[in-house]
Design an enzyme around this catalytic site. Structure first.
Site, mmCIF file in Angstrom:
data_model
loop_
_atom_site.group_PDB
_atom_site.id
_atom_site.type_symbol
_atom_site.label_atom_id
_atom_site.label_comp_id
_atom_site.label_asym_id
_atom_site.label_seq_id
_atom_site.Cartn_x
_atom_site.Cartn_y
_atom_site.Cartn_z
ATOM 1 N N GLY A 48 0.767 -1.244 0.000
ATOM 2 C CA GLY A 48 0.000 0.000 0.000
ATOM 3 C C GLY A 48 0.795 1.289 0.000
ATOM 4 N N GLU A 102 4.162 4.117 5.940
ATOM 5 C CA GLU A 102 2.948 3.293 5.895
ATOM 6 C C GLU A 102 1.863 4.036 5.115
ATOM 7 O OE1 GLU A 102 1.544 0.668 5.768
ATOM 8 O OE2 GLU A 102 0.866 -0.100 7.684
ATOM 9 N N ASP A 103 0.934 3.298 4.519
ATOM 10 C CA ASP A 103 -0.151 3.955 3.793
ATOM 11 C C ASP A 103 -1.212 4.512 4.737
ATOM 12 O OD1 ASP A 103 -1.085 1.439 4.548
ATOM 13 O OD2 ASP A 103 -1.915 0.919 2.583
ATOM 14 N N ASP A 106 -4.809 2.392 10.986
ATOM 15 C CA ASP A 106 -6.234 2.248 11.304
ATOM 16 C C ASP A 106 -6.339 1.897 12.792
ATOM 17 O OD1 ASP A 106 -9.001 1.952 10.768
ATOM 18 O OD2 ASP A 106 -8.767 -0.139 10.224
ATOM 19 N N LYS A 134 -6.386 7.219 10.885
ATOM 20 C CA LYS A 134 -7.783 7.247 11.356
ATOM 21 C C LYS A 134 -7.764 7.286 12.880
ATOM 22 C CE LYS A 134 -9.704 4.382 7.598
ATOM 23 N NZ LYS A 134 -10.248 3.047 7.280
ATOM 24 N N PHE A 156 -13.804 3.754 4.643
ATOM 25 C CA PHE A 156 -12.924 2.971 3.771
ATOM 26 C C PHE A 156 -12.518 3.800 2.552
ATOM 27 C CE2 PHE A 156 -11.707 -0.033 0.515
ATOM 28 C CZ PHE A 156 -10.840 -0.845 1.221
ATOM 29 N N ASP A 163 -5.772 -0.161 -1.857
ATOM 30 C CA ASP A 163 -6.578 -1.021 -2.724
ATOM 31 C C ASP A 163 -7.935 -1.386 -2.133
ATOM 32 O OD1 ASP A 163 -5.495 -2.722 -0.655
ATOM 33 O OD2 ASP A 163 -6.195 -4.406 -1.864
ATOM 34 N N ARG A 169 -5.315 0.732 -6.800
ATOM 35 C CA ARG A 169 -4.052 1.302 -6.300
ATOM 36 C C ARG A 169 -3.516 2.377 -7.235
ATOM 37 N NH1 ARG A 169 -2.229 -1.969 -2.087
ATOM 38 N NH2 ARG A 169 -2.550 -4.217 -2.323
HETATM 39 P P1 5GP Z 1 -4.236 -1.541 11.167
HETATM 40 O O1 5GP Z 1 -3.271 -2.654 11.496
HETATM 41 O O2 5GP Z 1 -3.717 -0.180 11.559
HETATM 42 O O3 5GP Z 1 -5.599 -1.795 11.747
HETATM 43 O O4 5GP Z 1 -4.482 -1.585 9.620
HETATM 44 C C1 5GP Z 1 -3.552 -1.133 8.732
HETATM 45 C C2 5GP Z 1 -3.785 -1.738 7.373
HETATM 46 O O5 5GP Z 1 -5.182 -1.943 7.113
HETATM 47 C C3 5GP Z 1 -3.330 -0.810 6.298
HETATM 48 O O6 5GP Z 1 -1.949 -0.992 6.018
HETATM 49 C C4 5GP Z 1 -4.227 -1.164 5.146
HETATM 50 O O7 5GP Z 1 -3.687 -2.271 4.440
HETATM 51 C C5 5GP Z 1 -5.523 -1.600 5.791
HETATM 52 N N1 5GP Z 1 -6.533 -0.529 5.822
HETATM 53 C C6 5GP Z 1 -7.042 0.090 6.911
HETATM 54 N N2 5GP Z 1 -7.951 1.008 6.568
HETATM 55 C C7 5GP Z 1 -8.027 0.996 5.221
HETATM 56 C C8 5GP Z 1 -8.795 1.753 4.243
HETATM 57 O O8 5GP Z 1 -9.608 2.630 4.528
HETATM 58 N N3 5GP Z 1 -8.585 1.429 2.936
HETATM 59 C C9 5GP Z 1 -7.695 0.476 2.530
HETATM 60 N N4 5GP Z 1 -7.566 0.268 1.224
HETATM 61 N N5 5GP Z 1 -6.953 -0.246 3.418
HETATM 62 C C10 5GP Z 1 -7.122 0.007 4.740
#
Ligand code: 5GP
Length: 180
Positions: A48, A102-103, A106, A134, A156, A163, A169
């Site tokens: 990402g 990081e992208d 969350d 977020k 989302f 993606d 992407r």
């Molecule tokens: P975390 O471990 O912080 O809960 O999640 C991180 C990962 O969840 C990100 O690297 C991404 O791959 C995915 N992710 C979380 N929110 C989104 C979103 O709104 N859109 C997309 N495409 N991926 C997300």
């Protein structure tokens, strides 16, 4: 407002490519200032973050290195995140000042696990630069990024490297799922 259909779902344009570029520039400026006397190691989280990492790294004016890793996170227990490296890191982390690219952060599970891994591997310092954050979804406070392109609500999004089932992407702007 522009919208796109990806895997049968409608997404509306949320942040333009121009606004994204402005955000990335500000992150680069802060890092250039904060690490002026250092030689940081950037680690891009695939897949990402590849677009964010590319745009950001081009604006880094330091003696910096970049490497890439794929991660898989899973919930070990209710309070402890764990992360698995799907590709090995071919760099000695001992004493390094690491900036993770990081992208999106969350819940923070992925970053929480990876920060722990990097510190255990001997990194001198670890900070996270995330294109998106977020804050309302965060469950692991240590994973809150120091460098943030943009804070967004718990919706989302896709585009600019992010993606939906591997599609979208390539979109240069950021889009949000309609009705989300
Ligand atoms: P975390 O471990 O912080 O809960 O999640 C991180 C990962 O969840 C990100 O690297 C991404 O791959 C995915 N992710 C979380 N929110 C989104 C979103 O709104 N859109 C997309 N495409 N991926 C997300």
């Amino acid at each position: 407002m522009a919208s796109v259909e990806v895997n049968g779902r409608i997404f509306d344009e949320y942040v333009s490519a121009h606004e994204i570029a402005e955000c990335v520039k500000k992150v680069a400026e802060r890092i250039n200032k904060d690490y002026a006397d250092k030689e940081p190691l950037f680690i891009c989280i695939l897949n990402g973050a590849f677009m964010f990492a590319s745009d950001l790294f081009k604006q880094i004016e330091l003696s910096a290195e970049i490497t890439f890793v794929r991660l898989k996170s899973y919930e070990g227990t209710k309070t402890t995140g764990d992360v698995k490296l799907l590709s090995p890191l071919a760099v000695n982390l001992e004493g390094r000042d690491v900036i993770v690219m990081e992208d999106i952060v969350d819940t923070g599970l992925t970053m929480h696990g990876f920060i722990t891994y990097l510190k255990n591997a001997g990194a001198n310092s670890v900070e996270v630069a995330s294109f998106l954050f977020k804050p309302e979804a965060l469950q692991y406070p240590d994973a809150a990024p120091k460098y943030i392109g943009m804070e967004i609500p718990t919706k989302f999004v896709l585009g600019y490297g992010l993606d939906y089932d591997e599609k979208g992407r390539n979109l240069p702007s950021l889009y949000v799922l309609r009705g989300n």
